[in-house]
Write an enzyme that holds these catalytic residues in place. Structure first.
Site, PDB file in Angstrom:
ATOM      1  N   GLY A 152       0.768  -1.242   0.000  1.00 36.44           N
ATOM      2  CA  GLY A 152       0.000   0.000   0.000  1.00 36.44           C
ATOM      3  C   GLY A 152       0.799   1.290   0.000  1.00 36.44           C
ATOM      4  O   GLY A 152       1.770   1.456  -0.740  1.00 36.44           O
ATOM      5  N   PHE A 153       0.362   2.223   0.847  1.00 36.36           N
ATOM      6  CA  PHE A 153       0.960   3.569   0.871  1.00 36.36           C
ATOM      7  C   PHE A 153       2.457   3.514   1.165  1.00 36.36           C
ATOM      8  O   PHE A 153       3.246   4.271   0.597  1.00 36.36           O
ATOM      9  CB  PHE A 153       0.337   4.447   1.966  1.00 36.36           C
ATOM     10  CG  PHE A 153      -1.149   4.643   1.890  1.00 36.36           C
ATOM     11  CD1 PHE A 153      -1.861   4.396   0.720  1.00 36.36           C
ATOM     12  CD2 PHE A 153      -1.862   5.086   3.002  1.00 36.36           C
ATOM     13  CE1 PHE A 153      -3.233   4.590   0.661  1.00 36.36           C
ATOM     14  CE2 PHE A 153      -3.235   5.284   2.955  1.00 36.36           C
ATOM     15  CZ  PHE A 153      -3.923   5.027   1.790  1.00 36.36           C
ATOM     16  N   TYR A 190     -11.421   1.894  15.161  1.00 35.41           N
ATOM     17  CA  TYR A 190     -10.491   2.353  14.117  1.00 35.41           C
ATOM     18  C   TYR A 190     -10.530   3.879  14.048  1.00 35.41           C
ATOM     19  O   TYR A 190      -9.483   4.549  14.055  1.00 35.41           O
ATOM     20  CB  TYR A 190     -10.844   1.730  12.767  1.00 35.41           C
ATOM     21  CG  TYR A 190      -9.958   2.233  11.651  1.00 35.41           C
ATOM     22  CD1 TYR A 190      -8.607   1.884  11.601  1.00 35.41           C
ATOM     23  CD2 TYR A 190     -10.438   3.097  10.664  1.00 35.41           C
ATOM     24  CE1 TYR A 190      -7.774   2.362  10.607  1.00 35.41           C
ATOM     25  CE2 TYR A 190      -9.618   3.579   9.657  1.00 35.41           C
ATOM     26  CZ  TYR A 190      -8.279   3.204   9.635  1.00 35.41           C
ATOM     27  OH  TYR A 190      -7.447   3.694   8.653  1.00 35.41           O
TER      28      TYR A 190
HETATM   29  P1  NDP Z   1      -2.049  -2.027   3.570  1.00 39.18           P
HETATM   30  O1  NDP Z   1      -2.747  -3.134   4.292  1.00 39.18           O
HETATM   31  O2  NDP Z   1      -1.906  -2.130   2.095  1.00 39.18           O
HETATM   32  O3  NDP Z   1      -0.603  -1.802   4.219  1.00 39.18           O
HETATM   33  C1  NDP Z   1      -0.444  -1.764   5.604  1.00 39.18           C
HETATM   34  C2  NDP Z   1       1.020  -1.801   5.969  1.00 39.18           C
HETATM   35  O4  NDP Z   1       1.123  -1.710   7.394  1.00 39.18           O
HETATM   36  C3  NDP Z   1       1.700  -3.085   5.542  1.00 39.18           C
HETATM   37  O5  NDP Z   1       2.968  -2.780   5.011  1.00 39.18           O
HETATM   38  C4  NDP Z   1       1.862  -3.863   6.840  1.00 39.18           C
HETATM   39  O6  NDP Z   1       3.059  -4.626   6.831  1.00 39.18           O
HETATM   40  C5  NDP Z   1       2.013  -2.718   7.841  1.00 39.18           C
HETATM   41  N1  NDP Z   1       1.699  -3.149   9.204  1.00 39.18           N
HETATM   42  C6  NDP Z   1       0.520  -3.528   9.720  1.00 39.18           C
HETATM   43  N2  NDP Z   1       0.671  -3.905  11.001  1.00 39.18           N
HETATM   44  C7  NDP Z   1       1.991  -3.758  11.297  1.00 39.18           C
HETATM   45  C8  NDP Z   1       2.781  -3.990  12.452  1.00 39.18           C
HETATM   46  N3  NDP Z   1       2.236  -4.463  13.587  1.00 39.18           N
HETATM   47  N4  NDP Z   1       4.105  -3.723  12.406  1.00 39.18           N
HETATM   48  C9  NDP Z   1       4.668  -3.246  11.273  1.00 39.18           C
HETATM   49  N5  NDP Z   1       3.980  -3.011  10.137  1.00 39.18           N
HETATM   50  C10 NDP Z   1       2.648  -3.274  10.164  1.00 39.18           C
HETATM   51  O7  NDP Z   1      -2.848  -0.716   3.968  1.00 39.18           O
HETATM   52  P2  NDP Z   1      -2.683   0.824   3.532  1.00 39.18           P
HETATM   53  O8  NDP Z   1      -1.442   1.059   2.780  1.00 39.18           O
HETATM   54  O9  NDP Z   1      -3.970   1.262   2.955  1.00 39.18           O
HETATM   55  O10 NDP Z   1      -2.605   1.473   4.986  1.00 39.18           O
HETATM   56  C11 NDP Z   1      -1.503   2.243   5.425  1.00 39.18           C
HETATM   57  C12 NDP Z   1      -2.012   3.236   6.454  1.00 39.18           C
HETATM   58  O11 NDP Z   1      -2.973   4.078   5.854  1.00 39.18           O
HETATM   59  C13 NDP Z   1      -2.703   2.609   7.666  1.00 39.18           C
HETATM   60  O12 NDP Z   1      -2.319   3.336   8.814  1.00 39.18           O
HETATM   61  C14 NDP Z   1      -4.176   2.820   7.368  1.00 39.18           C
HETATM   62  O13 NDP Z   1      -4.961   2.880   8.542  1.00 39.18           O
HETATM   63  C15 NDP Z   1      -4.142   4.137   6.644  1.00 39.18           C
HETATM   64  N6  NDP Z   1      -5.269   4.472   5.791  1.00 39.18           N
HETATM   65  C16 NDP Z   1      -5.663   3.656   4.774  1.00 39.18           C
HETATM   66  C17 NDP Z   1      -6.709   4.050   3.949  1.00 39.18           C
HETATM   67  C18 NDP Z   1      -7.238   3.197   2.841  1.00 39.18           C
HETATM   68  O14 NDP Z   1      -8.385   3.383   2.428  1.00 39.18           O
HETATM   69  N7  NDP Z   1      -6.449   2.284   2.283  1.00 39.18           N
HETATM   70  C19 NDP Z   1      -7.361   5.344   4.128  1.00 39.18           C
HETATM   71  C20 NDP Z   1      -6.871   6.103   5.248  1.00 39.18           C
HETATM   72  C21 NDP Z   1      -5.854   5.685   6.012  1.00 39.18           C
HETATM   73  P3  NDP Z   1       3.238  -6.113   7.380  1.00 39.18           P
HETATM   74  O15 NDP Z   1       1.904  -6.786   7.281  1.00 39.18           O
HETATM   75  O16 NDP Z   1       4.280  -6.717   6.494  1.00 39.18           O
HETATM   76  O17 NDP Z   1       3.713  -5.928   8.778  1.00 39.18           O
HETATM   77  C1  8X3 Z   2      -9.546   4.193   5.867  1.00 40.19           C
HETATM   78  C2  8X3 Z   2     -10.629   5.008   5.293  1.00 40.19           C
HETATM   79  O1  8X3 Z   2     -13.130   5.395   5.359  1.00 40.19           O
HETATM   80  O2  8X3 Z   2     -12.361   3.108   5.158  1.00 40.19           O
HETATM   81  O3  8X3 Z   2      -8.918   4.863   6.888  1.00 40.19           O
HETATM   82  O4  8X3 Z   2     -12.142   4.252   7.245  1.00 40.19           O
HETATM   83  S1  8X3 Z   2     -12.127   4.394   5.796  1.00 40.19           S
END
Ligand code: NDP
Ligand code: 8X3
Length: 255
Positions: A17-18, A153
Site C-alpha cells: 500500500g501507501f 479504528y
Molecule cells: P495495507 O494493508 O496495504 O498496508 C499496511 C502496511 O502496514 C503493511 O505494510 C503492513 O506490513 C504494515 N503493518 C501492519 N501492522 C503492522 C505492524 N504491527 N508492524 C509493522 N507493520 C505493520 O494498507 P494501507 O497502505 O492502505 O494502509 C496504510 C495506512 O494508511 C494505515 O495506517 C491505514 O490505517 C491508513 N489508511 C488507509 C486508507 C485506505 O483506504 N487504504 C485510508 C486512510 C488511512 P506487514 O503486514 O508486512 O507488517
Molecule cells: C480508511 C478510510 O473510510 O475506510 O482509513 O475508514 S475508511
C-alpha cells in the site's frame, strides 16, 4: 526541494500500500531508505527493486523494545533520519461496537496508536538534536468523520490527528515538522486486512468507483516532505472525488 539525495527516510509498513508506494516515490528522488514491516520477504523484494541504499528492517511496531532497539542500532549510514513516515496501521472488522471483537480493538490500538508512538518517541530526539526533521503520520478521514463500524479504528485515527497537533506544539522552535495525512477511500490491501482475507467483501468496497491509489497518497506524502523547510502542512485531508458526506441518520418512530 525535490532532490532527497543524502537524506534518509524511515517508512513503517513499507511491505504494501501507501508505505511501499512512498518508498518508491522517495527512492525516485534519491533518498536513502529504512523500510519496515513484518514480512521480510516483501521487504527484501522491494529493496532489490530500488536503486538507492536501503536498510530493510523486519519490525513489528507493536513491540516497544524492538522498536527502541532498532532505532538505536541503525547502521551509521542510515542513523540520521530526516523523515519518519508513520504509516503502519490497519482496520479490523466493521461490526457495530456492541458486536465487535475486543481482540481486534486491541490490535488496532497497539498498532495505530502505540506503534506510532514508539516509532515517534524513538526517532524524535535525533531530529530535535539536529534541529531538522519531519514526522509524517498517516491518519484517516475516519479520525474526523464517524461511520457505522468505524468505532475503534476511527478512535485510533482521531488519536493520530490530535497527537500530530500536540507534537507541533511541543516541537515549536526545533525546526522539526509534523504532518497528518488523512486519506479517504483508497484501494490497497487495507480492506483485505479489514475483512480478514475475504476477497469478495474487500472487492465490493471499491466496486464501480474510482478510489484513490497508493501512488496518489505517496505523492501527497512526498509533496509535504518536499516543501521548503519553513512550510509545515499540519493536516492534509484527501478523498477521491467519488467520496463525499451523508446526512445525519435519524431514527423515526415509524421505522
Ligand atoms: P495495507 O494493508 O496495504 O498496508 C499496511 C502496511 O502496514 C503493511 O505494510 C503492513 O506490513 C504494515 N503493518 C501492519 N501492522 C503492522 C505492524 N504491527 N508492524 C509493522 N507493520 C505493520 O494498507 P494501507 O497502505 O492502505 O494502509 C496504510 C495506512 O494508511 C494505515 O495506517 C491505514 O490505517 C491508513 N489508511 C488507509 C486508507 C485506505 O483506504 N487504504 C485510508 C486512510 C488511512 P506487514 O503486514 O508486512 O507488517
Ligand atoms: C480508511 C478510510 O473510510 O475506510 O482509513 O475508514 S475508511
Amino acid at each position: 526541494m525535490s532532490d532527497f539525495t543524502g537524506r534518509t527516510v524511515f517508512i513503517t509498513g513499507a511491505t504494501a500500500g501507501f508505505g511501499q508506494a512512498a518508498a518508491r516515490r522517495f527512492a525516485r528522488a534519491g533518498a536513502k531508505l529504512v523500510i519496515c514491516g513484518r514480512r521480510t520477504d516483501r521487504l527484501e523484494n522491494l529493496k532489490g527493486q530500488l536503486d538507492v541504499p536501503v536498510h530493510a528492517l523486519t519490525l513489528d511496531v507493536r513491540d516497544r523494545e524492538a522498536v527502541l532497539a532498532a532505532a538505536a542500532s541503525l547502521p551509521a549510514d542510515f542513523a540520521e533520519i530526516d523523515v519518519l513516515v508513520n504509516n503502519a496501521g490497519l482496520a479490523l472488522g466493521l461490526e457495530p461496537a456492541h458486536k465487535a471483537s475486543l481482540d481486534d480493538w486491541e490490535t488496532m490500538v497497539d498498532t495505530n496508536i502505540k506503534g506510532l508512538m514508539y516509532c515517534t518517541r524513538a526517532l524524535l530526539p535525533g531530529m530535535v538534536e539536529r534541529q531538522r526533521g519531519h514526522v509524517i503520520n498517516i491518519g484517516s478521514v475516519a479520525g474526523t468523520y464517524p461511520y457505522p463500524g468505524g468505532n475503534a479504528y476511527g478512535g485510533t485515527k482521531a488519536f493520530v490527528k490530535q497527537f500530530s497537533l500536540d507534537l507541533r506544539a511541543d516541537l515549536s522552535g526545533t525546526g522539526v515538522r509534523v504532518t497528518n495525512i488523512e486519506p479517504g477511500l483508497c484501494e490497497t490491501e487495507f480492506s483485505m486486512v479489514r475483512f480478514k482475507g475475504d476477497a469478495e467483501k474487500a472487492g465490493k468496497v471499491y466496486q464501480d468507483t474510482t478510489p484513490l491509489s497508493a501512488e496518489d497518497i505517496a505523492d501527497c506524502i512526498f509533496w509535504t516532505a518536499a516543501l521548503p523547510a519553513h512550510m509545515n502542512i499540519n493536516r492534509l485531508e484527501v478523498m477521491p472525488t467519488v467520496q463525499a458526506f451523508s446526512p445525519f441518520s435519524i431514527t423515526r418512530k415509524t421505522s
